[in-house]
Design an enzyme around this catalytic site. Sequence first.
Site, PDB file in Angstrom:
ATOM      1  N   HIS A 140      36.959  36.999  34.881  1.00  0.00           N
ATOM      2  CA  HIS A 140      36.348  37.892  33.895  1.00  0.00           C
ATOM      3  C   HIS A 140      37.299  38.185  32.734  1.00  0.00           C
ATOM      4  CE1 HIS A 140      38.551  41.674  34.938  1.00  0.00           C
ATOM      5  NE2 HIS A 140      38.590  41.148  36.164  1.00  0.00           N
ATOM      6  N   CYS A 143      41.944  39.403  40.544  1.00  0.00           N
ATOM      7  CA  CYS A 143      40.996  38.628  39.742  1.00  0.00           C
ATOM      8  C   CYS A 143      41.730  37.652  38.838  1.00  0.00           C
ATOM      9  CB  CYS A 143      40.131  39.563  38.902  1.00  0.00           C
ATOM     10  SG  CYS A 143      38.958  40.544  39.857  1.00  0.00           S
TER      11      CYS A 143
END
Length: 400
Positions: free
Chosen positions: A316, A334
């Site tokens: 992301h 992430c």
Amino acid sequence: MGFRGRRSAVAVILLAVLVVLAGCTADRTGEDSAAPAGPVAQVTVAPTPGATEVDPVSLISVTVADGRIDQIALTNANGKQVSGELSADRATYQVTEPLGYGSSYTWTGTAIGTDGASVPIEGSFTTVAPKSTTPATINIGDGQEVGIAAPIILKFTGPVTDKAAVEKALTVTTEPATEGSWAWLPDDGGSRVHWRPKEYWTPGTTVHVAANLYGVDFGGGAYGDADLTSDFTIGRSQVVIANAPSHRMQVVRDGATVFDFAVSYGEGNEPRNVTRSGTHVVTEKYEDFLMSNPPYYENVRERWAVRISNNGEFIHANPESLSAQGSSNVTNGCINLSPSDAEAYFPTALYGDPVEVTGTSIDLSAADGDIYDWAIDWPTWQSMSARSADSPTPGVAAPR
């Protein structure tokens, strides 16, 4: 007078003999007419009349030998007629729809023998009455296009005790032929079984999944709730190459690198923020997503979020880590990209795309969510089939 008397005596004797012969002939005729031949048509119904606990998807039929079916019907307790098909020679009638659970059915009709005599078609039976039925779902819908690492997942709402019986009712048919296998993963709110190919799917493969679960005894008094099917296609080959020490991420489509992004991976100073090594699978994506990782942060809005595992790993956008992207790993696990790079990657991601992460201290495993299929080596995966003992290559698919 003596001559005339002798001739009269002979006449009397002859008359007596004729009367005896006539009497014998009349008696034999009477014996034959007292035992007429019976009807020759032989009617066989399946299941046997009076049967109980009948499988509702078993063969339900009537067969006539030395004759033909004249009229026939199978009806339930409410008088509704069940669909069926009569053979061209009218010698066989077979039910063509599944019967209900815990229901009574009755045959009515007649058969006509080759002698012209009619014979009744009759009998009743009752189907099995489960203690419960267990619904299931397939993760990939009809007409969907998925990535080359997409597993097929059947999720059941309850436990499956007889896994071998259920797996026997599952088929995967592909074009071109694709080697693969079912594997039962630990229950997660119900049993679950996954099918994956030995290697990544070939792009353009068409897949038909049939789960003929209705009428299957799951064990423990539970039966299958309904049959399921899915027809879908494997899309283009797109693989994300994510080597954490490089601080970069490549997107390779059909063998060509289409993106090479500067990124930042998990900081890795403690287990919670290590990006897991292994083949992840893209499962969902959101243009806007609120992320939480208590007690470290809650409801933080992130953009262009592509989920790659259920342990909280996403690819992301994160402008706050922009200065570290391409040079150091600082995230909570992430894979962070710049807003523009994340937006460029986002529309290309498909469910089932593989994301191959390497170079970190912890491997992807069952602890990281529901899809870790590619973290399991092929022999181990095959051994997780409930039919591995009687099927050396379970789940091998072939063209229809």
